[in-house]
Design an enzyme around this catalytic site. Structure first.
Site, PDB file in Angstrom:
ATOM      1  N   TRP A  90       0.939  -0.890  -0.547  1.00  0.00           N
ATOM      2  CA  TRP A  90      -0.112   0.049  -0.035  1.00  0.00           C
ATOM      3  C   TRP A  90       0.720   1.343   0.026  1.00  0.00           C
ATOM      4  O   TRP A  90       0.146   2.283  -0.256  1.00  0.00           O
ATOM      5  CB  TRP A  90      -0.941  -0.038   1.585  1.00  0.00           C
ATOM      6  CG  TRP A  90      -0.308  -0.569   2.035  1.00  0.00           C
ATOM      7  CD1 TRP A  90      -0.244  -1.463   3.146  1.00  0.00           C
ATOM      8  CD2 TRP A  90       0.204   0.335   3.318  1.00  0.00           C
ATOM      9  NE1 TRP A  90       0.919  -0.984   4.259  1.00  0.00           N
ATOM     10  CE2 TRP A  90       1.459  -0.420   4.799  1.00  0.00           C
ATOM     11  CE3 TRP A  90       1.131   1.711   3.010  1.00  0.00           C
ATOM     12  CZ2 TRP A  90       1.926   0.584   5.319  1.00  0.00           C
ATOM     13  CZ3 TRP A  90       1.620   2.503   4.173  1.00  0.00           C
ATOM     14  CH2 TRP A  90       2.069   1.471   5.433  1.00  0.00           C
ATOM     15  N   ASN A  91       2.239   1.327   0.165  1.00  0.00           N
ATOM     16  CA  ASN A  91       2.838   2.015   0.942  1.00  0.00           C
ATOM     17  C   ASN A  91       3.219   3.251  -0.904  1.00  0.00           C
ATOM     18  O   ASN A  91       3.506   4.504  -0.356  1.00  0.00           O
ATOM     19  CB  ASN A  91       4.580   1.502   1.077  1.00  0.00           C
ATOM     20  CG  ASN A  91       5.213   1.254   0.220  1.00  0.00           C
ATOM     21  OD1 ASN A  91       5.215  -0.197   0.283  1.00  0.00           O
ATOM     22  ND2 ASN A  91       6.415   1.626   0.599  1.00  0.00           N
ATOM     23  N   LYS A 114      -2.687  -7.874  -7.784  1.00  0.00           N
ATOM     24  CA  LYS A 114      -3.423  -8.136  -6.472  1.00  0.00           C
ATOM     25  C   LYS A 114      -2.653  -6.920  -5.803  1.00  0.00           C
ATOM     26  O   LYS A 114      -1.380  -7.488  -5.468  1.00  0.00           O
ATOM     27  CB  LYS A 114      -3.402  -9.458  -6.626  1.00  0.00           C
ATOM     28  CG  LYS A 114      -4.078  -9.507  -5.298  1.00  0.00           C
ATOM     29  CD  LYS A 114      -4.888  -8.588  -4.072  1.00  0.00           C
ATOM     30  CE  LYS A 114      -3.594  -8.977  -3.121  1.00  0.00           C
ATOM     31  NZ  LYS A 114      -4.248  -8.548  -2.268  1.00  0.00           N
ATOM     32  N   GLY A 167       6.479  -6.343  -0.552  1.00  0.00           N
ATOM     33  CA  GLY A 167       5.714  -6.247   0.734  1.00  0.00           C
ATOM     34  C   GLY A 167       6.626  -6.780   2.023  1.00  0.00           C
ATOM     35  O   GLY A 167       7.376  -7.009   2.291  1.00  0.00           O
ATOM     36  N   GLY A 168       5.949  -6.686   3.205  1.00  0.00           N
ATOM     37  CA  GLY A 168       6.403  -6.688   4.019  1.00  0.00           C
ATOM     38  C   GLY A 168       7.152  -8.431   3.653  1.00  0.00           C
ATOM     39  O   GLY A 168       7.454  -9.616   2.920  1.00  0.00           O
ATOM     40  N   GLU A 189      10.898  -8.054  -3.239  1.00  0.00           N
ATOM     41  CA  GLU A 189      10.497  -6.834  -2.807  1.00  0.00           C
ATOM     42  C   GLU A 189      10.373  -7.081  -1.478  1.00  0.00           C
ATOM     43  O   GLU A 189       9.326  -6.119  -0.925  1.00  0.00           O
ATOM     44  CB  GLU A 189      11.103  -5.837  -3.120  1.00  0.00           C
ATOM     45  CG  GLU A 189      11.332  -5.951  -4.668  1.00  0.00           C
ATOM     46  CD  GLU A 189      12.681  -5.678  -4.894  1.00  0.00           C
ATOM     47  OE1 GLU A 189      13.693  -5.225  -4.020  1.00  0.00           O
ATOM     48  OE2 GLU A 189      13.645  -6.060  -6.145  1.00  0.00           O
ATOM     49  N   LEU A 190      11.334  -6.922  -0.151  1.00  0.00           N
ATOM     50  CA  LEU A 190      11.069  -7.108   1.100  1.00  0.00           C
ATOM     51  C   LEU A 190      11.391  -5.791   2.560  1.00  0.00           C
ATOM     52  O   LEU A 190      11.686  -4.575   0.765  1.00  0.00           O
ATOM     53  CB  LEU A 190      11.605  -7.701   1.833  1.00  0.00           C
ATOM     54  CG  LEU A 190      11.193  -9.390   0.574  1.00  0.00           C
ATOM     55  CD1 LEU A 190      11.407 -10.690   1.450  1.00  0.00           C
ATOM     56  CD2 LEU A 190       9.667  -9.703   0.991  1.00  0.00           C
ATOM     57  N   CYS A 223      10.184   1.145   2.195  1.00  0.00           N
ATOM     58  CA  CYS A 223      11.156   0.394   2.235  1.00  0.00           C
ATOM     59  C   CYS A 223      12.290   0.983   2.438  1.00  0.00           C
ATOM     60  O   CYS A 223      13.192   0.505   3.468  1.00  0.00           O
ATOM     61  CB  CYS A 223      11.188  -0.388   0.995  1.00  0.00           C
ATOM     62  SG  CYS A 223      11.195  -0.221  -0.748  1.00  0.00           S
ATOM     63  N   GLU A 324      12.412  -3.570  10.869  1.00  0.00           N
ATOM     64  CA  GLU A 324      11.350  -2.185  10.762  1.00  0.00           C
ATOM     65  C   GLU A 324      10.306  -1.737  11.151  1.00  0.00           C
ATOM     66  O   GLU A 324       9.222  -2.491  11.321  1.00  0.00           O
ATOM     67  CB  GLU A 324      10.930  -2.446   9.151  1.00  0.00           C
ATOM     68  CG  GLU A 324      10.041  -1.626   8.050  1.00  0.00           C
ATOM     69  CD  GLU A 324      10.093  -2.621   6.863  1.00  0.00           C
ATOM     70  OE1 GLU A 324       9.364  -3.335   6.759  1.00  0.00           O
ATOM     71  OE2 GLU A 324      11.002  -1.419   6.025  1.00  0.00           O
TER      72      GLU A 324
HETATM   73  P1  NAD Z   1       2.136  -6.742   3.004  1.00  0.00           P
HETATM   74  O1  NAD Z   1       3.033  -8.105   2.646  1.00  0.00           O
HETATM   75  O2  NAD Z   1       1.531  -6.910   4.041  1.00  0.00           O
HETATM   76  O3  NAD Z   1       0.838  -6.825   2.282  1.00  0.00           O
HETATM   77  C1  NAD Z   1       1.953  -6.693   0.111  1.00  0.00           C
HETATM   78  C2  NAD Z   1       0.931  -7.492  -0.970  1.00  0.00           C
HETATM   79  O4  NAD Z   1       1.197  -8.754  -0.370  1.00  0.00           O
HETATM   80  C3  NAD Z   1      -0.936  -7.350  -0.326  1.00  0.00           C
HETATM   81  O5  NAD Z   1      -1.072  -7.108  -1.837  1.00  0.00           O
HETATM   82  C4  NAD Z   1      -0.701  -8.380   0.364  1.00  0.00           C
HETATM   83  O6  NAD Z   1      -2.219  -8.372  -0.005  1.00  0.00           O
HETATM   84  C5  NAD Z   1      -0.480  -9.294  -0.232  1.00  0.00           C
HETATM   85  N1  NAD Z   1      -0.309 -10.524   0.349  1.00  0.00           N
HETATM   86  C6  NAD Z   1       0.414 -10.665   2.141  1.00  0.00           C
HETATM   87  N2  NAD Z   1       0.309 -11.740   2.688  1.00  0.00           N
HETATM   88  C7  NAD Z   1       0.037 -12.962   1.397  1.00  0.00           C
HETATM   89  C8  NAD Z   1       0.422 -13.966   0.886  1.00  0.00           C
HETATM   90  N3  NAD Z   1       0.375 -15.338   1.947  1.00  0.00           N
HETATM   91  N4  NAD Z   1      -0.208 -14.167  -0.188  1.00  0.00           N
HETATM   92  C9  NAD Z   1      -0.096 -13.546  -1.071  1.00  0.00           C
HETATM   93  N5  NAD Z   1       0.048 -12.324  -0.886  1.00  0.00           N
HETATM   94  C10 NAD Z   1       0.200 -12.111  -0.044  1.00  0.00           C
HETATM   95  O7  NAD Z   1       2.974  -5.540   2.894  1.00  0.00           O
HETATM   96  P2  NAD Z   1       2.253  -3.946   2.946  1.00  0.00           P
HETATM   97  O8  NAD Z   1       2.091  -3.572   4.705  1.00  0.00           O
HETATM   98  O9  NAD Z   1       1.883  -3.382   2.206  1.00  0.00           O
HETATM   99  O10 NAD Z   1       3.824  -2.883   3.101  1.00  0.00           O
HETATM  100  C11 NAD Z   1       4.910  -2.720   3.685  1.00  0.00           C
HETATM  101  C12 NAD Z   1       5.777  -3.751   3.091  1.00  0.00           C
HETATM  102  O11 NAD Z   1       6.216  -3.576   1.807  1.00  0.00           O
HETATM  103  C13 NAD Z   1       7.033  -3.101   4.470  1.00  0.00           C
HETATM  104  O12 NAD Z   1       7.667  -4.697   4.729  1.00  0.00           O
HETATM  105  C14 NAD Z   1       7.629  -2.811   3.232  1.00  0.00           C
HETATM  106  O13 NAD Z   1       9.644  -2.658   3.715  1.00  0.00           O
HETATM  107  C15 NAD Z   1       7.344  -3.567   1.755  1.00  0.00           C
HETATM  108  N6  NAD Z   1       8.242  -2.617   0.869  1.00  0.00           N
HETATM  109  C16 NAD Z   1       9.436  -3.042   0.326  1.00  0.00           C
HETATM  110  C17 NAD Z   1       9.829  -2.683  -0.511  1.00  0.00           C
HETATM  111  C18 NAD Z   1      10.987  -3.077  -1.645  1.00  0.00           C
HETATM  112  O14 NAD Z   1      11.044  -2.355  -2.652  1.00  0.00           O
HETATM  113  N7  NAD Z   1      11.616  -3.371  -1.192  1.00  0.00           N
HETATM  114  C19 NAD Z   1       8.968  -1.601  -1.582  1.00  0.00           C
HETATM  115  C20 NAD Z   1       8.010  -0.414  -0.670  1.00  0.00           C
HETATM  116  C21 NAD Z   1       7.315  -1.545   0.595  1.00  0.00           C
END
Ligand code: NAD
Length: 431
Positions: A90-91, A114, A167-168, A189-190, A223, A324
């Site tokens: 979402w960020n 998604k 994501g996370g 990308e975490l 991130c 984080e």
């Molecule tokens: P999140 O992992 O909660 O969600 C990210 C996406 O993954 C969402 O669309 C979510 O619905 C989906 N998702 C979650 N669990 C899943 C599963 N088991 N199977 C399939 N899909 C799943 O992350 P967030 O809270 O939306 O974003 C914040 C995180 O993203 C932070 O940790 C941040 O560091 C990371 N991030 C990384 C980068 C990068 O480029 N390295 C960039 C931006 C954000």
């Protein structure tokens, strides 16, 4: 569709995004509360990704190899993988999705996106443009929903060849495990806990600005946030004084107002998380020199605002220095030698990015090699480009996005052998 035609379609999409940047920026701000000024800048930059990969689409060439078999002609060609799943946070919803869409489409794949359950509107807004510029139906698809539900279904689906995830770490680990079970390609990308290292020979004003941009821009919800500052002990007090002075005066409030400098955090869970970590840091003995609470300023109303917070007097073993937070919370540590700075910087589970601030050419040249981070900025922070590979080491992920190489992440090599000599006479002596 030919590669050249795909490229032209991506150019048309770039023009449509440029024309619609204001609307897309509004959607992003409504969804995630980031500053409109920044979102508009991001939306105006997005077309570059489609132009870059649109241009690259018909420049991917196969090759003929000097194969080591007599009477055999061999070539390598590159083809799309098929269906790519893009799962995004979402960020920075649109930029992080476009980093995946542009190379995947240029390579000839179809994509199912998604978006985050917290911020799906801008992706739906972007999807309208694909239709408008003439993408065949089904090439770009958006499925909204939760991660454990819609996201997991995409990862498990047998017809999806590759998952591009941002994501996370918890979600990333689950996706990586599921992808391994199904032999799916995956890029991850975490998160990060990126060090911003200020040496004693740094331009202190520039470094202070870089530190502030690194952690307080987007209320720390990036991130690549420079959430750990490592400062030479001889300039610690001078740097902290500058940070407290400047950040203490930052204007908080409505992200749509042109003069707002720090907006809210995006979600209620994110507010709770930031406040939790402030409590953890205080309990660990970190000294809070700025902020340290939910914002109660009139201009913040009952919104999800966290006061920009700075902790000093820390060790790198504290949770606030290792985990984080994804909020406007800065941890400041000190060092006395370059070796110590490198050791502290690399003593982290993450390895996404790092900044260094110095006037020394030797440090500018040597530090990037010594730091375990996918991106290193020298006298700069938070700069990204469609030309520059981005991704993490260690627990910050797998794979790189952006740049020429990223298109190969969405292509598969095929080896073709053609017998140009006499037919094989003896099947048992085949070479
Ligand atoms: P999140 O992992 O909660 O969600 C990210 C996406 O993954 C969402 O669309 C979510 O619905 C989906 N998702 C979650 N669990 C899943 C599963 N088991 N199977 C399939 N899909 C799943 O992350 P967030 O809270 O939306 O974003 C914040 C995180 O993203 C932070 O940790 C941040 O560091 C990371 N991030 C990384 C980068 C990068 O480029 N390295 C960039 C931006 C954000």
């Amino acid at each position: 569709m030919t590669a050249s035609d795909r490229g032209l379609l991506l150019y048309r999409l770039a023009d449509a995004i440029a024309a619609d940047a204001e609307r897309l920026a509004d959607l992003e701000v409504r969804d995630n509360g980031k500053l409109r000024v920044e979102m508009l800048g991001q939306m105006r930059y997005l077309p570059r990704w489609f132009q870059y990969y649109g241009g690259l689409a018909d420049k991917v060439e196969g090759r003929v190899t000097p194969i080591d078999k007599k009477n055999m002609f061999h070539y390598v060609s590159y083809g799309p993988l098929g269906v790519v799943g893009a799962i995004t946070p979402w960020n920075s919803p649109l930029p992080l999705t476009v980093w995946k869409l542009a190379p995947a489409l240029a390579a000839g794949n179809t994509v199912v996106v998604k978006p985050s359950e917290f911020a799906s509107a801008s992706m739906l807004g972007l999807a309208e443009l694909f239709e408008r510029v003439g993408f065949p139906r089904g090439v770009v698809n958006v499925v909204t929903g939760f991660g454990h539900d819609a996201g997991a279904a995409l990862v498990e689906h047998p017809l999806v060849s590759r998952i591009a995830f941002t994501g996370g770490n918890a979600g990333g680990r689950k996706i990586s495990e599921a992808a391994a079970r199904n032999f799916k390609r995956v890029s991850l990308e975490l998160g990060g806990k990126s060090p911003n290292i200020v040496f004693e020979d740094a331009d202190l004003d520039a470094a202070a600005n870089g530190v502030i941009a690194g952690i307080f821009a987007a209320s720390g919800q990036t991130c690549m946030a420079g959430s750990r500052v490592l400062v030479h002990s001889s300039i610690h007090d001078a740097l902290v004084e500058r940070l407290v002075m400047r950040v203490g005066q930052a204007r908080m409030g409505d992200p749509n107002a042109a003069d707002t400098e720090i907006g809210p955090v995006a979600t209620e869970p994110q507010l709770a998380r930031a406040l939790d970590y402030i409590g953890i840091a205080k309990a660990e003995g970190a000294r809070c020199v700025l902020g340290g609470e939910r914002a109660s300023r009139a201009e913040c109303g009952s919104g999800w605002f966290v006061e920009p917070t700075i902790f000093t007097g820390m060790t790198n073993a504290m949770r606030i220095a290792r985990e984080e937070v994804f909020g406007p919370i800065l941890s400041i540590l000190t060092f006395d030698t370059d070796e110590e700075a490198v050791a502290i910087a690399n003593d982290a589970e993450f390895g996404l990015a790092a900044g260094i601030w110095t006037r020394s050419l030797a440090r500018a040249m040597s530090m990037p090699k010594r730091l375990r981070a996918g991106t290193v900025w020298v006298n700069a922070y938070r700069v990204v480009s469609y030309l520059a590979p981005f991704g993490g080491m260690k627990e910050s992920g797998l794979g790189r996005e952006n740049g020429v190489d990223a298109i190969y992440e969405y292509l598969e090599a095929k080896s073709v052998f053609i017998n140009s000599g006499p037919p094989v006479a003896n099947p048992f002596t085949l070479q």
